[in-house]
Design an enzyme around this catalytic site. Sequence first.
Site, PDB file in Angstrom:
ATOM      1  N   ARG A 304       0.827  -1.207   0.000  1.00 22.20           N
ATOM      2  CA  ARG A 304       0.000   0.000   0.000  1.00 22.20           C
ATOM      3  C   ARG A 304       0.866   1.264   0.000  1.00 22.20           C
ATOM      4  O   ARG A 304       0.469   2.303  -0.512  1.00 22.20           O
ATOM      5  CB  ARG A 304      -0.998  -0.002   1.158  1.00 22.20           C
ATOM      6  CG  ARG A 304      -2.201   0.884   0.903  1.00 22.20           C
ATOM      7  CD  ARG A 304      -3.233   0.795   2.001  1.00 22.20           C
ATOM      8  NE  ARG A 304      -4.362  -0.072   1.683  1.00 22.20           N
ATOM      9  CZ  ARG A 304      -5.408   0.248   0.937  1.00 22.20           C
ATOM     10  NH1 ARG A 304      -5.496   1.446   0.393  1.00 22.20           N
ATOM     11  NH2 ARG A 304      -6.389  -0.601   0.708  1.00 22.20           N
ATOM     12  N   GLU A 706     -10.072   5.394   7.203  1.00 17.44           N
ATOM     13  CA  GLU A 706      -8.647   5.711   7.181  1.00 17.44           C
ATOM     14  C   GLU A 706      -8.272   7.033   6.501  1.00 17.44           C
ATOM     15  O   GLU A 706      -7.358   7.722   6.976  1.00 17.44           O
ATOM     16  CB  GLU A 706      -7.869   4.565   6.509  1.00 17.44           C
ATOM     17  CG  GLU A 706      -7.867   3.278   7.302  1.00 17.44           C
ATOM     18  CD  GLU A 706      -7.383   2.111   6.465  1.00 17.44           C
ATOM     19  OE1 GLU A 706      -8.123   1.669   5.567  1.00 17.44           O
ATOM     20  OE2 GLU A 706      -6.247   1.669   6.692  1.00 17.44           O
TER      21      GLU A 706
END
Length: 747
Positions: A304, A706
């Site tokens: 990520r 997030e």
Amino acid sequence: MKNIDSKSHVRGESVYLDDIPVVHGTLFACVFDSPIAHGKLRSMDTSEAENSEGVFKVITAKDLIGENQIGGIVPDEPLLADGEVHFAGQPIAIAVAASEEFARKAAKKIKAEIEPLEVVTDPRVAAANGDLIVPPKKFVMGDTAAAFAGCKYVFEGRTEQNGQEHLYIETQGAYAVPTEQGGLKLYSSTQGPTAVQRAVCSVTSLAMHEVEVDVQRLGGGFGGKEDQANAWAAICAVASQLTKRPVKYALHRMEDMRMTGKRHPYSSDFKIGLDKNLKIVAYEASFYQNAGASCDLSPPVLERTLFHCTNSYFIPNVTATAYCCRTNLPPNTAFRGFGGPQGMFVIESAIAHAAEKLGVTAAEIQQKNLIDDGDEFPYGQLAESDAITSWSQADAKYDFAHLQKDADDFNAGSKYFKKGVAMMPVCFGISFTKTPMNQARSLVHVYTDGSVAVSTGAVEMGQGVNTKMAQVAAKVFGLGIGKVRVHTTNTLRIANTSPTAASAAADLNGKATQIACETIRDRLFEVALPLVEAETAEAVTLNDGFVYRNDEKTSLTWQNLVMEAHLQRVSLSEHSHYATPGIGFDWTTAKGHPFAYHVYGTAIVGVTVDCLRGRYEVDYVKCCHDFGSSMNTAVDNGQIEGGIVQGLGWVTMEEVVYDTAGKLRSNALSTYKVPDIYSIPKEIAILPLETARENLAIFNSKAVGEPPLMYGIGAYFAIRKAVRAFKDCSPEFDLPFTPEKVLMNLY
Ligand code: MTE
Ligand code: HPA
Ligand code: MOS
């Protein structure tokens, strides 16, 4: 609508792991963990502990009936150290006793002779030693070497980012209760009930159908319980299996801080190339991830970082390489943003560095390079971009130039206090980057009194997912939320769950719940047709607990309809499955379409630095945020505020300190400072992005868990600007920018 848990929370009635009434005969576990970060386990002496008051058993690696292994991705994580220890805090033995106090006392009496080995805490040293957990990962788009040759400006630099302690209010813990025929029921404070189930099965040799995991809610997880709840459940399971008693273990704060991993620290190099119009033409980055002593979730976190290495920008030539470095620290793990923040900080540092060298504002470079519709991310997905709209809507509402001028005017008239303002655009991909994880199931029962019970794979950890699940059922059935109860997350009701993570729980489990409810509703409509004299199901709707025909209320109530369906032997239950369509990623080419969609946003962050003391305050974080269309603004705004403050904490005051021997020095709340009520921004303003775009989110309400954390990164760059307004200097790009570090840069 408020979070459905808010009343029980403020009354102290919400049930967490430690509130579950213990059954008669319950024993308590406590771990003896390694005092040093690396060494050969020469011998152990457990006799004194075994003879200690109230002790039932002391368990070491050799006692396990199953495998001594809980690694989820790579089998490199023993439950109990065997032969060697790899980090300070690694569990070595378990004391099991009649009370928590007896167990703690006994654990202190366990002795181990450990021959010290060389300790590595620096990821670059590990990489130089060739100690990588998985092979390096790389994203390539275009040709950076050729592109740099044609750039007017090329800058290079380095960044350091430290870890972050999750500091969930509820510490890790589990409670194992034996069931018939050698099975186990586990209560666990976990984001991943199935991950706990697998770990328990590994160490006990039980089959998954013999192990039930039940989760009521968490007092916070923030990623720290995606994988790292497993060990404590496995410890309780092993102890329960060997003593045939229920066993509980709820960690003390200092045990939790010492023994669990944190956000991954990274050390990174960047090289950025711009043309004369400040368009970024080429970008190279190398990321050295400090993975700690075992794999845990480090590879997907590292991936990520690559996915978000260009943040909200379109850069035609990119080479990004990432190294998963094994060190002698506790295994680092998921933490809100999951590697994304680390990738974003590096590109933002590169832009700030270029801006400082060129004497322009970072905002000018940022704005010129925002990704647009149809632009390609380095991983091949084409953007459906709201980067530019979120920037311009934030600018239109909050007026960046005006805020900047305010700061400049203030600075001109102030000797020791300086203000800084920074823009922080964010682009975050929604979906687990490992495609198979993007699936979920929901079990919905309608009872004959008209009440509704929903079970999903989602875990409530304060983020409000249960409220959203209840809203989905209430909306499809046309009921008030009070008619719906969302039940515990339980592996017998919902099997093979993905963890509640990647901000995707509401989408995945919400869509599964929507499908289940709509299936039941359609069956009910068939029953309703003759009763309300309607021809087709299209004419029938449900609202306020009544059946409507052509938008007119009939006398048929929801409850009577449900009872009638039951009498006609129509099923009032459904178990449904949802899998995100259209996503996929091919690691052989490092290209694909991994994300269902992206969440965009732009924040403006303003700070004031006291340049005599190095202290600072965050004056405001004003953002334009892409909710899609929020299904619950109270919950979603709460996520934004919490995320921002957690992001600010990471870049400013939260300082994880390991000494060179790998021992955690910031091991308590007296030595690890998190944002409190006094350090939150004086103002957080949230402007919903205006967009009519369709997306794959539940009811078009985009994932929110997030992305807002990364707005907090802007505080670093705002502080940096204020520091530079006081003194012409070039601080290292080194997180966190604590008041101490600010002061050292000023003087
Ligand atoms: N909010 C609260 N209050 N507590 C948490 O533990 N975890 C965050 C975020 N918001 C968390 C939170 C993280 S890391 C994630 S991935 C998402 O919530 C997960 O929940 P969601 O998928 O329902 O958004
Ligand atoms: N996010 C969070 N958790 C995960 C992911 C992700 O992308 N992939 C695997 N676990
Ligand atoms: Mo969140 S870091 O994906 O649990």
